[in-house]
Design a protein around this motif. Structure first.
Motif, mmCIF file in Angstrom:
data_model
loop_
_atom_site.group_PDB
_atom_site.id
_atom_site.type_symbol
_atom_site.label_atom_id
_atom_site.label_comp_id
_atom_site.label_asym_id
_atom_site.label_seq_id
_atom_site.Cartn_x
_atom_site.Cartn_y
_atom_site.Cartn_z
ATOM 1 N N ASP A 53 21.152 32.408 4.613
ATOM 2 C CA ASP A 53 20.651 32.168 5.963
ATOM 3 C C ASP A 53 19.681 33.299 6.272
ATOM 4 O O ASP A 53 20.106 34.456 6.411
ATOM 5 N N PRO A 54 18.374 33.015 6.361
ATOM 6 C CA PRO A 54 17.386 34.077 6.571
ATOM 7 C C PRO A 54 17.676 34.945 7.797
ATOM 8 O O PRO A 54 17.423 36.147 7.775
ATOM 9 N N LEU A 55 18.233 34.362 8.854
ATOM 10 C CA LEU A 55 18.517 35.136 10.065
ATOM 11 C C LEU A 55 19.505 36.265 9.800
ATOM 12 O O LEU A 55 19.360 37.363 10.324
ATOM 13 N N THR A 56 20.510 36.006 8.972
ATOM 14 C CA THR A 56 21.514 37.029 8.690
ATOM 15 C C THR A 56 20.966 38.133 7.788
ATOM 16 O O THR A 56 21.571 39.197 7.695
ATOM 17 N N LEU A 57 19.832 37.883 7.154
ATOM 18 C CA LEU A 57 19.210 38.883 6.282
ATOM 19 C C LEU A 57 18.077 39.637 6.974
ATOM 20 O O LEU A 57 17.354 40.400 6.341
ATOM 21 N N GLY A 58 17.899 39.388 8.280
ATOM 22 C CA GLY A 58 16.876 40.114 9.034
ATOM 23 C C GLY A 58 15.535 39.412 9.129
ATOM 24 O O GLY A 58 14.568 39.989 9.631
ATOM 25 N N PHE A 59 15.445 38.195 8.660
ATOM 26 C CA PHE A 59 14.211 37.426 8.790
ATOM 27 C C PHE A 59 14.336 36.558 10.037
ATOM 28 O O PHE A 59 15.084 35.585 10.058
ATOM 29 N N ARG A 60 13.609 36.945 11.091
ATOM 30 C CA ARG A 60 13.786 36.275 12.372
ATOM 31 C C ARG A 60 12.799 35.145 12.617
ATOM 32 O O ARG A 60 12.840 34.507 13.674
ATOM 33 N N ARG A 61 11.924 34.878 11.674
ATOM 34 C CA ARG A 61 10.929 33.834 11.909
ATOM 35 C C ARG A 61 10.743 33.005 10.642
ATOM 36 O O ARG A 61 10.564 33.556 9.565
ATOM 37 N N SER A 118 1.040 29.622 -3.805
ATOM 38 C CA SER A 118 2.387 29.857 -4.338
ATOM 39 C C SER A 118 2.584 31.303 -4.761
ATOM 40 O O SER A 118 3.718 31.788 -4.832
ATOM 41 N N ALA A 119 1.512 31.990 -5.040
ATOM 42 C CA ALA A 119 1.585 33.390 -5.468
ATOM 43 C C ALA A 119 1.926 34.343 -4.319
ATOM 44 O O ALA A 119 2.285 35.494 -4.561
ATOM 45 N N ILE A 120 1.842 33.870 -3.082
ATOM 46 C CA ILE A 120 2.205 34.702 -1.933
ATOM 47 C C ILE A 120 3.727 34.750 -1.869
ATOM 48 O O ILE A 120 4.384 33.727 -1.715
ATOM 49 N N ASP A 121 4.293 35.938 -2.003
ATOM 50 C CA ASP A 121 5.748 36.103 -2.120
ATOM 51 C C ASP A 121 6.533 35.453 -0.986
ATOM 52 O O ASP A 121 7.583 34.861 -1.215
ATOM 53 N N GLU A 122 6.071 35.586 0.228
ATOM 54 C CA GLU A 122 6.826 35.089 1.379
ATOM 55 C C GLU A 122 6.834 33.570 1.490
ATOM 56 O O GLU A 122 7.638 32.999 2.225
ATOM 57 N N ILE A 123 5.939 32.913 0.793
ATOM 58 C CA ILE A 123 5.891 31.446 0.834
ATOM 59 C C ILE A 123 6.893 30.921 -0.183
ATOM 60 O O ILE A 123 6.788 31.185 -1.373
ATOM 61 N N ASP A 124 7.895 30.179 0.318
ATOM 62 C CA ASP A 124 8.971 29.716 -0.558
ATOM 63 C C ASP A 124 8.914 28.228 -0.870
ATOM 64 O O ASP A 124 9.749 27.722 -1.607
ATOM 65 N N TYR A 125 7.934 27.537 -0.319
ATOM 66 C CA TYR A 125 7.857 26.080 -0.502
ATOM 67 C C TYR A 125 6.396 25.683 -0.429
ATOM 68 O O TYR A 125 5.704 26.041 0.531
ATOM 69 N N VAL A 126 5.916 24.981 -1.436
ATOM 70 C CA VAL A 126 4.537 24.494 -1.463
ATOM 71 C C VAL A 126 4.567 23.077 -1.994
ATOM 72 O O VAL A 126 5.127 22.825 -3.061
ATOM 73 N N ASP A 144 -3.355 18.472 3.383
ATOM 74 C CA ASP A 144 -3.378 18.428 1.922
ATOM 75 C C ASP A 144 -2.162 19.135 1.320
ATOM 76 O O ASP A 144 -1.663 18.744 0.276
ATOM 77 N N LEU A 145 -1.698 20.185 2.010
ATOM 78 C CA LEU A 145 -0.563 20.973 1.544
ATOM 79 C C LEU A 145 0.366 21.288 2.709
ATOM 80 O O LEU A 145 -0.090 21.451 3.837
ATOM 81 N N LEU A 146 1.644 21.406 2.396
ATOM 82 C CA LEU A 146 2.612 21.948 3.334
ATOM 83 C C LEU A 146 3.228 23.175 2.679
ATOM 84 O O LEU A 146 3.573 23.153 1.493
ATOM 85 N N LEU A 147 3.344 24.250 3.465
ATOM 86 C CA LEU A 147 3.904 25.504 2.992
ATOM 87 C C LEU A 147 5.017 25.913 3.939
ATOM 88 O O LEU A 147 4.957 25.627 5.128
ATOM 89 N N GLU A 148 5.999 26.621 3.423
ATOM 90 C CA GLU A 148 7.036 27.181 4.269
ATOM 91 C C GLU A 148 7.133 28.666 3.976
ATOM 92 O O GLU A 148 7.044 29.076 2.819
ATOM 93 N N ALA A 149 7.315 29.446 5.032
ATOM 94 C CA ALA A 149 7.435 30.893 4.874
ATOM 95 C C ALA A 149 8.601 31.426 5.689
ATOM 96 O O ALA A 149 8.923 30.897 6.749
ATOM 97 N N VAL A 150 9.222 32.474 5.172
ATOM 98 C CA VAL A 150 10.279 33.191 5.869
ATOM 99 C C VAL A 150 9.712 34.580 6.168
ATOM 100 O O VAL A 150 9.229 35.263 5.270
ATOM 101 N N ILE A 187 0.927 36.675 6.965
ATOM 102 C CA ILE A 187 0.976 35.574 5.987
ATOM 103 C C ILE A 187 -0.083 34.526 6.323
ATOM 104 O O ILE A 187 -0.788 34.031 5.440
ATOM 105 N N LEU A 188 -0.197 34.202 7.595
ATOM 106 C CA LEU A 188 -1.217 33.238 8.020
ATOM 107 C C LEU A 188 -2.607 33.720 7.627
ATOM 108 O O LEU A 188 -3.440 32.931 7.152
ATOM 109 N N SER A 189 -2.867 35.007 7.771
ATOM 110 C CA SER A 189 -4.168 35.564 7.375
ATOM 111 C C SER A 189 -4.396 35.411 5.874
ATOM 112 O O SER A 189 -5.510 35.106 5.437
#
Length: 159
Positions: free
Chosen positions: A68-76, A96-104, A112-118, A128-130
């Motif tokens: 659970d990302p929230l319990t690990l200090g990732f609030r967004r 995909s090479a961006i570490d924080e992106i966990d889903y592509v 064209d693409l959907l990405l997920e980031a923690v 990350i958006l930048s």
């Protein structure tokens, strides 16, 4: 391009009913012992171990700890819808090479693409958006910030 039957893995690995039942056992509890799984599916511990090894080596499944990302200090957490030009697989690989992106995923439809980031916080999300927007082939993006996770499951795909 050759098509596979509905539900068949694209990598050509054939799943029989016993392999599907093994996967279901691990989806219920990824720490379940091979002996316990063997009793449930009618195989020896060694046979289950061998099948699990083949399933993981072939890429059909992974056995991982889900946190659970929230319990690990990732609030967004956020999803990005990305529009781009050029080779979609090349852009997907670059993002995909961006570490924080966990889903592509490459999609059809509005994006064209959907990405997920923690992310740790909103400032981290902005970083990350930048990075996403700095990829030359990205023409636009839209950010969907997660307010509350209502359902997350990994028990699909075996029936």
């Amino acid at each position: 391009m050759a098509r596979t039957p509905r539900g068949a893995p694209m990598n050509g690995f054939a799943l029989d009913d016993i392999s599907k039942r093994i996967i279901e056992q691990l989806q219920e509890d990824g720490r379940r012992s091979y002996a316990s799984i063997g009793k449930a599916v009618g195989l020896s511990e060694a046979a289950v171990r061998q099948r699990v090894q083949r399933l993981t080596e072939s890429g059909v499944m992974q056995v991982v700890a889900v946190t659970d990302p929230l319990t690990l200090g990732f609030r967004r957490q956020a999803m990005f819808g990305v529009k781009c030009e050029g080779d979609l697989e090349e852009v997907a690989a670059r993002l995909s090479a961006i570490d924080e992106i966990d889903y592509v995923v490459i999609t059809g439809g509005s994006f064209d693409l959907l990405l997920e980031a923690v992310c740790e916080d909103d400032d981290h999300l902005l970083e990350i958006l930048s990075q996403v927007r700095s990829v030359p082939s990205v023409t636009s993006s839209e950010t969907f910030v997660y307010l509350k996770l209502c359902k997350q499951t990994y028990s699909w795909g075996t029936r």
